[in-house]
Write a protein that holds these residues in place. Structure first.
Motif, PDB file in Angstrom:
ATOM      1  N   LEU A   1     -96.621 -15.682 -28.046  1.00  0.00           N
ATOM      2  CA  LEU A   1     -95.694 -16.686 -28.495  1.00  0.00           C
ATOM      3  C   LEU A   1     -94.666 -16.658 -27.073  1.00  0.00           C
ATOM      4  CD1 LEU A   1     -94.218 -15.544 -31.988  1.00  0.00           C
ATOM      5  CD2 LEU A   1     -95.299 -17.715 -31.064  1.00  0.00           C
TER       6      LEU A   1
ATOM      7  N   CYS B   1     -91.847 -21.456 -34.258  1.00  0.00           N
ATOM      8  CA  CYS B   1     -92.483 -20.246 -33.666  1.00  0.00           C
ATOM      9  C   CYS B   1     -94.034 -19.922 -34.359  1.00  0.00           C
ATOM     10  CB  CYS B   1     -91.590 -19.020 -33.423  1.00  0.00           C
ATOM     11  SG  CYS B   1     -90.179 -19.291 -32.381  1.00  0.00           S
TER      12      CYS B   1
ATOM     13  N   CYS C   1     -89.222 -17.320 -28.747  1.00  0.00           N
ATOM     14  CA  CYS C   1     -89.120 -16.940 -29.932  1.00  0.00           C
ATOM     15  C   CYS C   1     -88.691 -15.551 -30.457  1.00  0.00           C
ATOM     16  CB  CYS C   1     -90.663 -17.187 -30.567  1.00  0.00           C
ATOM     17  SG  CYS C   1     -91.069 -18.953 -30.469  1.00  0.00           S
TER      18      CYS C   1
END
Length: 791
Positions: free
Chosen positions: A782, A101, A786
């Motif tokens: 993100l 991530c 994640c």
């Protein structure tokens, strides 16, 4: 149409106005960065297959768990359980999340408010106006009330008495002229050199040794007027000595009168130099002995924050590229407040602009130029790096202030950095009467706790951010020997940055051998009952090490095992059994002493070597002239405590030597996030007699494996970002770069600051307490996949 209030300086404001309107007309104007960053800000190293898989999963709900088996296969751990991310061997869970991530983090849009509030009397020319708050930060010796108009009286001497006609000893003790804005002693009017410092024992009688080899003793009750004020032809007083005559040995002078204040060099302080300030005032101000006097339109401890008065083209890098939105109407009470939309990557850090008593006054008022800072300047204004281990606090602070992760929007911030400089507080605790510790039992540790408590009170009273997480998203740096042991109980929820992570699982008391730093006597209602370090929330950072261009050029960290002829190496103070050793039995908690008793390779005071001394093991108290080469010629190097932490871990890593850590229950730099088994060895204190037998068990393959990991990781123990910021400043001044700048510019891997940011990024999305915060509206850059809910 934008309207402006009446201003006293039309030309500068016309310039600012034109700049604003020009930028507003170009809605998506992107300003190119002025200076390259040591951080990989806009570019990322990523695995394209991983990114595709993660983006495909972006519609998963926030509460979905990762499949540990799947992620374990995608980012496997090697034999010691570490997962590599950007060359570092992280603990498996952290390394997998960063690889999966962290590597695909995208920039988000953040609204930055460029303040324009005015201050009373414009701070009277004796301070800097914080245009976010409309409050003055006054220079040392001036009170913030009424716009810095009130001058303080900061005496040099403690109250006098018949027994102590100049007061009892303190660093600022003065028989001459006291500058009461700084509590510093000078020769004063009526002398040939009125601005020449009269420091400490310079102005007092020196009693010669009573026996051969004994120490000189200063009599603090008797001023030495003959040696500081006389005009005798062959032995002039310090305040009347001509430097040329002294250097030519035409006259004698008192040797104790050396030059210690910042901004001055030469034996007689006759050479003015550049003073040392944070980020050297960012090119938007003048450094006056540690306090930045900012140009109009800028503020902050390093003049890095622009206001609505500053031209947009000159905004700092961390506010670029930007899109500006101008309001239709300007409030009548304040200047224009500008909203700028800036693309940034998280984590976002808000830096409190604390009152200067917590930072800038400590810098401006220091009595010894080497205190606190990791550098000063030569007579040619070249950078002179120091061995000040506590300089890490300044290095990190400078990096945060100049970082693209910095934000002025507290509502968007992920973390809040509270810049209290304990490295300055402790070194200056005995410097002047206004820093007295009477109520703190004379303990520097207790005195420093009170500083942190006052900073806590300030941010709770003046800002709305603490209560939203009970301070869990706040960061404090405790750089002194034992770390955050003396943190006030009110701030213990926060993240502590330290150099030594004593969990108190074994050493559940103050370990210092210096009485004034002992924290055992701090009342529990002040300190509470917390440990010195909590690995679940805190982080150990490396100490500052002076940039050594020769070591980098020689690449000592790359020396292979076959050229490392010493099995184990430790060079340092070994305690009272050795000449010039620390006299306290409690020094190093007795650990260095135990090592010397077993493996000492130089004779102690009784002429004895260690019981198990062997040829390829070096344990010595005699400082080697080839210290760095000796480290690079050894396979294993001892990492033992000093008076709390020491810089041995950094020495080992930077010279490619496998650290052998002997200090139970104590975390070393990054140990709660890195997999130490992949590049270091831990030995229990009780196993010191078996040290060599344990090291012999490692075969060549294992040793080569650990050495290879050190070669991959060593730059994470360097404050490279801060060094490069200084290199960039110097490059603007000089056509030829210094060796340190050339060599550090060649380094490319992540450094201390990069690692710090990566840890914050991981914690931002994995600390359980954050799940309870209302962050749903924030853009984290993100995929939803994640956001792992930790249970």
């Amino acid at each position: 149409m934008v309207s402006f209030p009446s201003w006293k300086h039309p030309w500068s404001l016309v310039t600012a106005t034109v700049s604003l309107l020009l930028l507003a007309s170009a809605i998506h104007m992107f300003l190119l960065p002025l200076v390259p960053s040591s951080l990989d800000f806009f570019g990322v190293r990523q695995n394209s297959a991983t990114c595709a898989a993660l983006n495909a999963s972006s519609d998963h709900r926030r509460t979905e768990r990762w499949d540990d088996v799947e992620w374990g296969a995608r980012f496997p751990a090697y034999s010691h359980g570490a997962v590599t991310y950007r060359s570092a061997p992280w603990k498996a869970q952290i390394g997998r999340w960063l690889s999966g991530c962290g590597a695909i983090l995208a920039a988000v849009e953040v609204v930055e408010n460029i303040g324009g509030k005015s201050c009373q009397n414009d701070c009277s020319g004796r301070g800097v106006c914080n245009r976010e708050l409309g409050e003055c930060r006054c220079f040392h010796g001036y009170d913030a009330g009424e716009g810095c108009t009130r001058k303080l009286e900061l005496n040099c001497n403690l109250p006098v008495s018949p027994e102590h006609p100049f007061g009892s000893w303190i660093v600022s003790i003065c028989p001459a002229y006291c500058d009461t804005t700084r509590a510093m002693c000078f020769c004063g009017q009526g002398t040939k050199y009125p601005n020449r410092p009269v420091v400490e024992d310079c102005g007092f009688k020196i009693n010669l040794p009573t026996q051969s080899g004994g120490p000189k003793v200063t009599d603090w009750t008797k001023a030495d007027f003959d040696n500081i004020f006389t005009t005798n032809g062959t032995k002039r007083g310090w305040c009347n000595v001509d430097p040329d005559d002294a250097y030519a040995s035409k006259v004698k002078f008192k040797e104790e009168c050396d030059c210690r204040y910042d901004c001055l060099l030469g034996q007689f302080c006759e050479i003015p130099t550049v003073c040392t300030c944070l980020n050297q005032c960012s090119g938007h101000g003048h450094c006056r002995g540690g306090f930045c006097e900012c140009d109009r339109g800028y503020y902050g401890i390093d003049c890095s924050v622009p206001s609505s008065l500053s031209p947009i083209q000159e905004w700092p890098k961390w506010l670029r590229p930007a899109t500006v939105d101008l309001p239709d109407k300007v409030p009548s009470s304040d200047l224009l407040t500008i909203k700028a939309v800036v693309k940034k990557k998280r984590p976002l850090i808000y830096v409190y602009d604390l009152p200067p008593e917590f930072n800038a006054h400590l810098l401006e008022g220091r009595h010894f130029k080497f205190d606190c800072f990791n550098r000063i300047y030569t007579d040619k204004n070249r950078t002179l790096w120091t061995d000040q281990l506590y300089g890490s606090q300044m290095a990190l602070y400078e990096s945060i202030l100049a970082s693209p992760y910095r934000t002025m929007n507290g509502e968007e911030a992920d973390y809040f950095y509270v810049p209290v400089l304990d490295s300055c507080i402790i070194t200056q605790a005995f410097d002047a009467p206004h820093l007295r510790m009477k109520e703190q039992k004379g303990l520097r540790s207790y005195f420093t706790l009170e500083f942190y408590k006052r900073a806590y009170d300030h941010i709770v009273e003046q800002y709305p951010y603490w209560n939203r997480s009970s301070g869990k998203d706040h960061i404090w740096f405790f750089s002194w020997d034992e770390g955050a042991c003396y943190a006030p109980k009110e701030i213990w929820n926060s993240m502590m940055l330290v150099h030594w992570g004593n969990t108190n699982s074994k050493h559940n008391h103050s370990t210092t051998a210096y009485w004034a730093d002992n924290w055992d006597q701090i009342p529990s209602f002040k300190r509470g009952n917390h440990p010195c370090f909590d690995p679940a929330k805190d982080l150990v950072l490396p100490a500052w090490k002076r940039p050594e261009p020769g070591a980098i050029w020689a690449k000592l960290w790359t020396r292979p095992r076959t050229k490392r002829i010493t099995l184990f190496y430790f060079n340092g103070n070994l305690g009272p059994a050795y000449e010039n050793g620390r006299p306290e039995d409690t020094y190093s908690m007795g650990i260095r002493q135990k090592l010397a008793e077993e493996f000492g390779s130089t004779p102690n005071k009784e002429g004895k070597l260690g019981r198990q001394h062997i040829a390829n093991v070096t344990v010595t108290s005699v400082r080697s002239s080839k210290y760095y080469d000796d480290l690079a010629s050894s396979i294993f190097c001892g990492v033992l405590p000093g008076d709390g932490w020491s810089g041995r871990m950094e020495d080992s890593i930077m010279h490619g030597c496998i650290p052998v850590i002997i200090q139970d229950g104590i975390y070393l730099p990054y140990e709660n996030v890195f997999n130490y088994r992949s590049f270091a060895v831990r030995i229990k204190e009780d196993d010191i007699p078996n040290l060599i037998k344990i090291l012999w068990r490692f075969n060549e393959t294992e040793i080569d494996f650990m050495l290879a990991n050190i070669r991959q990781t060593w730059q994470r123990f360097l404050y490279r970002d801060s060094v490069l910021l200084e290199a960039q400043r110097q490059k603007k001044l000089f056509s030829v770069e210094d060796d340190w700048a050339v060599e550090f510019s060649k380094l490319e891997e992540d450094d201390v600051f990069s690692t710090f940011i990566q840890v914050l990024h991981y914690k931002l999305h994995n600390d359980p307490w954050r799940q309870d915060l209302a962050q749903a509206k924030k853009d984290f850059g993100l995929p939803i996949f994640c956001f792992k809910r930790t249970q």
